[in-house]
Design an enzyme around this catalytic site. Structure first.
Site, PDB file in Angstrom:
ATOM      1  N   TRP A 104      10.222  21.510   2.209  1.00 39.51           N
ATOM      2  CA  TRP A 104       9.996  22.049   3.559  1.00 39.51           C
ATOM      3  C   TRP A 104       8.944  21.220   4.285  1.00 39.51           C
ATOM      4  O   TRP A 104       9.057  20.999   5.502  1.00 39.51           O
ATOM      5  CB  TRP A 104       9.615  23.521   3.509  1.00 39.51           C
ATOM      6  CG  TRP A 104      10.764  24.412   3.143  1.00 39.51           C
ATOM      7  CD1 TRP A 104      10.898  25.183   2.026  1.00 39.51           C
ATOM      8  CD2 TRP A 104      11.979  24.612   3.898  1.00 39.51           C
ATOM      9  NE1 TRP A 104      12.101  25.849   2.042  1.00 39.51           N
ATOM     10  CE2 TRP A 104      12.786  25.517   3.177  1.00 39.51           C
ATOM     11  CE3 TRP A 104      12.466  24.109   5.115  1.00 39.51           C
ATOM     12  CZ2 TRP A 104      14.043  25.937   3.617  1.00 39.51           C
ATOM     13  CZ3 TRP A 104      13.722  24.519   5.558  1.00 39.51           C
ATOM     14  CH2 TRP A 104      14.488  25.425   4.817  1.00 39.51           C
ATOM     15  N   ASP A 146       2.258  26.373   7.259  1.00 38.16           N
ATOM     16  CA  ASP A 146       3.560  27.026   7.125  1.00 38.16           C
ATOM     17  C   ASP A 146       3.458  27.967   5.932  1.00 38.16           C
ATOM     18  O   ASP A 146       3.410  27.526   4.789  1.00 38.16           O
ATOM     19  CB  ASP A 146       4.643  25.954   6.894  1.00 38.16           C
ATOM     20  CG  ASP A 146       6.018  26.557   6.621  1.00 38.16           C
ATOM     21  OD1 ASP A 146       6.143  27.799   6.620  1.00 38.16           O
ATOM     22  OD2 ASP A 146       6.968  25.771   6.401  1.00 38.16           O
ATOM     23  N   LYS A 174      11.419  36.062   4.353  1.00 38.22           N
ATOM     24  CA  LYS A 174      11.061  35.975   2.940  1.00 38.22           C
ATOM     25  C   LYS A 174      10.165  37.141   2.542  1.00 38.22           C
ATOM     26  O   LYS A 174      10.497  37.874   1.622  1.00 38.22           O
ATOM     27  CB  LYS A 174      10.416  34.633   2.636  1.00 38.22           C
ATOM     28  CG  LYS A 174      11.507  33.571   2.468  1.00 38.22           C
ATOM     29  CD  LYS A 174      11.149  32.215   2.913  1.00 38.22           C
ATOM     30  CE  LYS A 174      12.425  31.352   2.928  1.00 38.22           C
ATOM     31  NZ  LYS A 174      12.256  30.165   3.759  1.00 38.22           N
TER      32      LYS A 174
HETATM   33  C1  LIG Z   1      12.510  29.088   4.352  1.00 40.83           C
HETATM   34  C2  LIG Z   1      11.402  28.184   4.751  1.00 40.83           C
HETATM   35  C3  LIG Z   1      11.430  27.477   5.969  1.00 40.83           C
HETATM   36  C4  LIG Z   1      12.607  27.542   6.913  1.00 40.83           C
HETATM   37  O1  LIG Z   1      12.685  28.792   7.490  1.00 40.83           O
HETATM   38  P1  LIG Z   1      13.807  29.163   8.567  1.00 40.83           P
HETATM   39  O2  LIG Z   1      13.278  30.462   9.095  1.00 40.83           O
HETATM   40  O3  LIG Z   1      15.098  29.264   7.854  1.00 40.83           O
HETATM   41  O4  LIG Z   1      13.806  28.096   9.597  1.00 40.83           O
HETATM   42  C5  LIG Z   1      10.354  26.687   6.283  1.00 40.83           C
HETATM   43  N1  LIG Z   1       9.285  26.590   5.459  1.00 40.83           N
HETATM   44  C6  LIG Z   1       9.225  27.237   4.288  1.00 40.83           C
HETATM   45  C7  LIG Z   1       8.037  27.085   3.409  1.00 40.83           C
HETATM   46  C8  LIG Z   1      10.285  28.059   3.905  1.00 40.83           C
HETATM   47  O5  LIG Z   1      10.229  28.716   2.732  1.00 40.83           O
END
Ligand SMILES: *Cc1c(COP(=O)(O)O)cnc(C)c1O
Length: 364
Positions: A106, A176, A200
């Site tokens: 990511w 993030d 998540k």
């Molecule tokens: C799942 C995830 C993303 C992407 O998320 P979306 O909402 O599908 O764009 C980005 N960064 C991390 C760490 C993730 O686990």
């Protein structure tokens, strides 16, 4: 919940398991919110009822994480992936450099998008170690006066997590936190911007939470596309256009559930206990092998391998049949991944450990 409803143990990395009491409340009120006499799926985002749902969700987030008044909380769309673009578009001015800590797949995607916008310096990378660990402070080569430093707090695919925040001096830290938001206390004042897709650890897909230090909003240039401008969303209280009303509502219920669990300290203790049980089983005999280096192990996404890919396929097949769903690792890395977010019950960990022991007895 009526006994006729059968729920499997959902180890999916996202969208992921939600607290049952939250699902029950959604179900109970889906036809008509008591205050409104209509469904959350039907209600105007300009109504008093929705305004109060949005305000309450923000208030609960603020209370949970201890967010200072000098920060704004935004509810946006486009997932964490859109933040990969919005962060540099808003915060990286021409001529400046943004530092990125490359700790996983990511992070790589975030870097790729930032490079489309401006100058990026990769301050550290653990790619050569197949991202089995997060970079150490001593490995960071930070740019003096950088526009910001971007990190990924939990690497969802590789199963690694930062224990401590990097020391970036006075440079704004952007994180993030998509896969470990509100899984433990978070030191908001050490961040300039925190973002996470909800699906998540916070709610259903469709809403992304951005917590931004208000003074940073001054960097957003008026020439940006309106919908990609943090300042516009802040000025309009996340109601510039139609927000994902259902996702905000459900996220609000999850925040209330988290507060009822005792807040972030309590949920962190539960998460530590759950992960410790699973890692103990992985380490017990050597049949299973954890893929993350021990001091980088994630409490949210537990990644492990079996002695062969054949056994791994068999493990996934038999686990699914036993009601343990979503254990197949990300297609880019293979192996197993058990995602055990806040709402994942400890009974599900016990069920997986029992299954692992039985599988090892019959196939080991
Ligand atoms: C799942 C995830 C993303 C992407 O998320 P979306 O909402 O599908 O764009 C980005 N960064 C991390 C760490 C993730 O686990």
């Amino acid at each position: 919940m009526p006994t006729t409803i059968h729920r499997v143990h959902n180890f999916s990395a996202g969208p992921a398991v939600l607290p049952v009491p939250v699902l029950e409340e959604i179900q109970r009120d889906l036809i008509a919110l008591p205050a409104a006499g209509m469904s959350i799926l039907e209600i105007s985002h300009r109504s008093k009822t929705f305004e109060s749902i949005l305000a309450q969700a923000e208030a609960d987030i603020r209370a949970l994480a201890g967010i200072p008044a000098s920060y704004r909380v935004l509810f946006l769309q486009g997932g964490a992936s859109l933040q990969f673009s919005m962060v540099p578009m808003n915060l990286l001015s021409p001529g400046a450099t943004a530092d990125y800590i490359d700790s996983g797949s990511w992070a790589e995607k975030a870097i790729k998008e930032a490079k489309r916008v401006g100058t990026v310096h990769v301050a550290a990378t653990t790619k050569a170690d197949s991202y089995t660990r997060v970079p150490a402070q001593s490995e960071l080569t930070l740019t003096p006066g950088a526009a910001y430093v971007h990190m990924t707090s939990n690497n969802t695919i590789e199963g690694t997590q930062c224990r401590d925040l990097p020391d970036v001096g006075s440079v704004p830290l952007v994180s993030d936190t998509s896969s470990d938001m509100f899984s433990r206390p978070i030191d908001v004042p050490r961040h300039a911007l925190i973002y996470a897709g909800a699906q998540k650890n916070m709610g259903p897909a469709g809403v992304t939470v951005v917590i931004i230090r208000a003074e940073l909003l001054e960097r957003s240039q008026k020439t940006l596309p309106t919908m990609l401008n943090y300042a516009v969303h802040a000025e309009n209280g996340s109601l510039y256009n139609t927000p994902p009303a259902f996702a905000v509502y459900a996220l609000g219920l999850v925040m209330k559930w988290l507060r009822a669990q005792g807040g972030l300290d309590a949920i962190a203790r539960a998460n530590e206990r759950k992960a410790a049980k699973l890692y103990a089983e992985i380490d017990r005999t050597g049949f299973y092998r954890g893929t993350a280096q021990k001091n980088s192990r994630s409490l949210m996404n537990v990644t492990f391998r079996l002695p062969s890919e054949d056994l791994e396929s068999q493990f996934v097949r038999e686990a699914t049949a036993a009601g343990l769903d979503g254990l197949k690792g990300h297609r880019s890395v293979g192996g197993m991944r058990a995602s055990i977010y806040n709402a994942f019950p400890e009974t599900g960990i016990d069920a997986l450990v029992q299954f692992m022991q039985q599988f090892e007895r019959t196939h080991g």
